[in-house]
Design an enzyme around this catalytic site. Structure first.
Site, PDB file in Angstrom:
ATOM      1  CE  LYS A   1      44.596  39.370  44.565  1.00  0.00           C
ATOM      2  NZ  LYS A   1      43.871  40.609  44.764  1.00  0.00           N
TER       3      LYS A   1
ATOM      4  CE  LYS B   1      40.453  39.878  37.279  1.00  0.00           C
ATOM      5  NZ  LYS B   1      41.035  40.503  38.505  1.00  0.00           N
TER       6      LYS B   1
ATOM      7  CG  ASP C   1      44.194  42.508  41.612  1.00  0.00           C
ATOM      8  OD1 ASP C   1      42.984  42.789  41.541  1.00  0.00           O
ATOM      9  OD2 ASP C   1      44.697  41.897  42.572  1.00  0.00           O
ATOM     10  CD  GLU C   2      41.302  45.448  41.970  1.00  0.00           C
ATOM     11  OE1 GLU C   2      41.274  44.283  41.534  1.00  0.00           O
ATOM     12  OE2 GLU C   2      41.577  45.741  43.147  1.00  0.00           O
TER      13      GLU C   2
ATOM     14  CG  HIS D   1      37.568  44.078  38.281  1.00  0.00           C
ATOM     15  ND1 HIS D   1      37.201  44.902  39.326  1.00  0.00           N
ATOM     16  CD2 HIS D   1      38.295  43.074  38.823  1.00  0.00           C
ATOM     17  CE1 HIS D   1      37.701  44.406  40.457  1.00  0.00           C
ATOM     18  NE2 HIS D   1      38.357  43.290  40.178  1.00  0.00           N
ATOM     19  NE  ARG D   2      31.219  42.888  41.887  1.00  0.00           N
ATOM     20  CZ  ARG D   2      30.331  42.392  42.734  1.00  0.00           C
ATOM     21  NH1 ARG D   2      29.065  42.685  42.596  1.00  0.00           N
ATOM     22  NH2 ARG D   2      30.691  41.598  43.708  1.00  0.00           N
TER      23      ARG D   2
ATOM     24  CE  LYS E   1      38.859  40.891  48.515  1.00  0.00           C
ATOM     25  NZ  LYS E   1      40.277  41.090  48.269  1.00  0.00           N
TER      26      LYS E   1
ATOM     27  CB  SER F   1      36.464  37.184  41.940  1.00  0.00           C
ATOM     28  OG  SER F   1      37.822  37.472  42.104  1.00  0.00           O
TER      29      SER F   1
ATOM     30  N   GLY G   1      44.342  35.748  46.862  1.00  0.00           N
ATOM     31  CA  GLY G   1      45.009  35.427  48.125  1.00  0.00           C
ATOM     32  C   GLY G   1      44.867  33.951  48.481  1.00  0.00           C
TER      33      GLY G   1
HETATM   34  C1  CAP Z   1      40.146  39.207  44.552  1.00  0.00           C
HETATM   35  C2  CAP Z   1      40.271  40.526  43.852  1.00  0.00           C
HETATM   36  C3  CAP Z   1      39.063  41.038  43.068  1.00  0.00           C
HETATM   37  C4  CAP Z   1      37.770  41.087  43.823  1.00  0.00           C
HETATM   38  C5  CAP Z   1      36.753  42.046  43.296  1.00  0.00           C
HETATM   39  C6  CAP Z   1      40.656  41.571  44.853  1.00  0.00           C
HETATM   40  O1  CAP Z   1      41.315  38.891  45.249  1.00  0.00           O
HETATM   41  O2  CAP Z   1      41.320  40.480  42.951  1.00  0.00           O
HETATM   42  O3  CAP Z   1      39.391  42.288  42.589  1.00  0.00           O
HETATM   43  O4  CAP Z   1      37.252  39.806  43.742  1.00  0.00           O
HETATM   44  O5  CAP Z   1      35.540  41.914  43.933  1.00  0.00           O
HETATM   45  O6  CAP Z   1      41.575  42.304  44.564  1.00  0.00           O
HETATM   46  O7  CAP Z   1      39.992  41.664  45.865  1.00  0.00           O
HETATM   47  P1  CAP Z   1      41.317  37.842  46.415  1.00  0.00           P
HETATM   48  P2  CAP Z   1      34.250  41.423  43.160  1.00  0.00           P
HETATM   49  O8  CAP Z   1      40.972  36.502  45.802  1.00  0.00           O
HETATM   50  O9  CAP Z   1      42.716  37.869  46.967  1.00  0.00           O
HETATM   51  O10 CAP Z   1      40.297  38.281  47.412  1.00  0.00           O
HETATM   52  O11 CAP Z   1      34.641  40.185  42.398  1.00  0.00           O
HETATM   53  O12 CAP Z   1      33.257  41.159  44.241  1.00  0.00           O
HETATM   54  O13 CAP Z   1      33.854  42.506  42.255  1.00  0.00           O
HETATM   55 MG    MG Z   2      41.315  42.448  42.372  1.00  0.00          MG
END
Ligand code: CAP
Ligand code: MG
Length: 421
Positions: free
Chosen positions: A152, A178, A180-181, A268-269, A308, A348, A373
């Protein structure tokens, strides 16, 4: 086609060796029976009117059969003959069972809740190359959750900043880091630069610490570029790549797996909630998880319950159980996954050290716990954040209350004070 050729065959006994069974929930503008008929027709061989081209012979051989229908609950089940489906093609499967049916005017709401596949269909797929055991063997971690970190801010770090920070986080006990998406290849952080710099420093840290580490590179892109990126990771000695399965699409996920690069595939979804979130319409997350396992994803985001993102304990546990085990453990009628390996669930989204005990209490220890975060937002910075994350997992896996463990672990103490859960 004669009138007797109805898709409603409530006396039909589903054949779990030769039929794909789909469970739907429906709300109709007319009747559930009428809706189910339309769904069965449109998703197999029919259309809105009788066809001169559809012979009784074709109908007998290929028509979908509604064998269960409950007006009270809105649930109906359809059996599809296996000949309707091309081997090893998730796109073709979804063009039928996840296709036009959702657009029909007769549908007020329609949800594909579940799919069961015959062994024959499952066995055409390779499934995950590594699966849970393979990933754990690579990391040499067998008796605790894998501790992960998402870089991040999502976007903004240069490739050098990204690599330096990742190295420090690895040095402080994190097992997996990892992208990020939405971090792929950007002007300020080019994919190739990032891979080179991260892997160079990762190797150094592995030497220093004697621990194995995994960096997850996001290769998501148009397919030919994505494959080039995956090959680069392989060539430079990386172990893992990530694909955003929804935005890239199933054909891309399958193509990545078909390359047989021996890399762990992280799924990643992002975007799944466009069709999974409304409980009365769309396709369930359970189906998505099922397809990911077939397509060959080794580790997959499934939710945290406590963080979250939306997802109840019941739903996330069911999905994780599906990915981790053979479904036969849970329902004797379910299909046999044969040699298809189990998938490691990833928790996550909104996680911080204060949530870890509760998370493990709900989801168990066989998973990746990812902090984004909740690591980089630590009041004393990312290094203290990594230490606090590790400390929280140490405490939770030893059954020690976080507050007690925090008495002798100042980074955890600061995290607990900062994020009052
Ligand atoms: C988490 C995260 C992931 C989410 C995806 C984000 O960051 O990198 O992409 O976990 O959701 O960008 O939100 P934080 P899921 O730890 O800062 O929240 O895993 O439910 O598919
Ligand atoms: Mg993410």
């Amino acid at each position: 086609m004669k009138e007797k050729n109805s898709y409603l065959k409530l006396k039909h006994k589903p054949n779990y060796d030769n039929e794909i069974i789909a469970t739907f929930y429906g709300e109709s503008k007319t009747s559930l029976k009428e809706l189910a008929q339309q769904v069965a027709g449109e998703s197999s061989i029919g259309t809105w009117t009788k066809l001169t081209t559809l012979s009784n012979k074709i109908f007998e051989k290929l028509a979908a059969r509604i064998f269960y229908l409950n007006k009270k609950t809105g649930i109906f089940k359809i059996a599809y003959p296996l000949s309707l489906f091309e081997p090893k093609s998730i796109p073709q499967l979804l063009s039928s069972i996840g296709g036009n049916i959702f657009s029909m005017k007769a549908v007020k709401n329609l949800r594909l809740k579940d799919i069961e596949f015959p062994k024959k269909y499952i066995n055409q797929f390779d499934g995950p190359r590594w699966g849970i055991e393979g990933i754990r063997n690579i990391l040499k971690i067998h008796n605790r959750p894998i501790i992960g970190c998402i870089m991040k801010p999502k976007l903004g770090l240069t490739s050098t900043q990204n690599a330096n920070l990742a190295a420090k986080i690895f040095q402080n006990g994190i097992d997996l880091i990892k992208d990020d998406e939405n971090l792929t290849s950007l002007t300020f952080n080019k994919f190739e630069d990032r891979v080179k710099k991260v892997l160079f420093l990762k190797k150094k840290v592995e030497k220093e610490t004697g621990q194995k580490k995994v960096y997850v590179f996001n290769v998501t892109a148009p397919v030919s570029i994505m494959i080039k990126r995956a090959k680069l990771v392989k060539k430079l000695g990386g172990r893992c790549i990530m694909i955003d399965i929804i935005s890239a699409g199933w054909a891309a996920v399958q193509e990545l797996r078909n390359q047989n690069l021996d890399l762990i595939i992280h799924g990643h979804r992002a975007g799944h909630s466009t069709f999974t979130r409304n409980k009365r319409h769309g396709i369930s997350m359970l189906v998505l998880a099922n397809l990911s396992r077939l397509a060959g994803v080794d580790q997959f985001h499934t939710g945290t319950v406590v963080g979250k993102m939306e997802g109840t304990a019941e739903e996330v546990c069911k999905i994780n159980d599906l990915l981790k085990e053979d479904w036969r453990e849970f329902d004797k009628l379910r299909e046999n996954w044969g040699l298809i390996k189990p998938v490691l669930p990833i928790a996550s989204g909104g996680l911080h050290p204060g949530l870890v005990s509760k998370l493990i209490e709900i989801l168990g220890e066989n998973l990746v716990i990812n902090f984004g975060g909740g690591l980089h937002g630590h009041p004393q910075g990312s290094i203290a954040g990594a230490q606090a994350a590790v400390q929280s997992v140490e405490a939770a896996t030893q059954g020690i209350p976080l507050k007690i463990y925090a008495r002798n672990h100042k980074e955890l103490k600061a995290a607990l004070e900062y994020w009052k859960s």
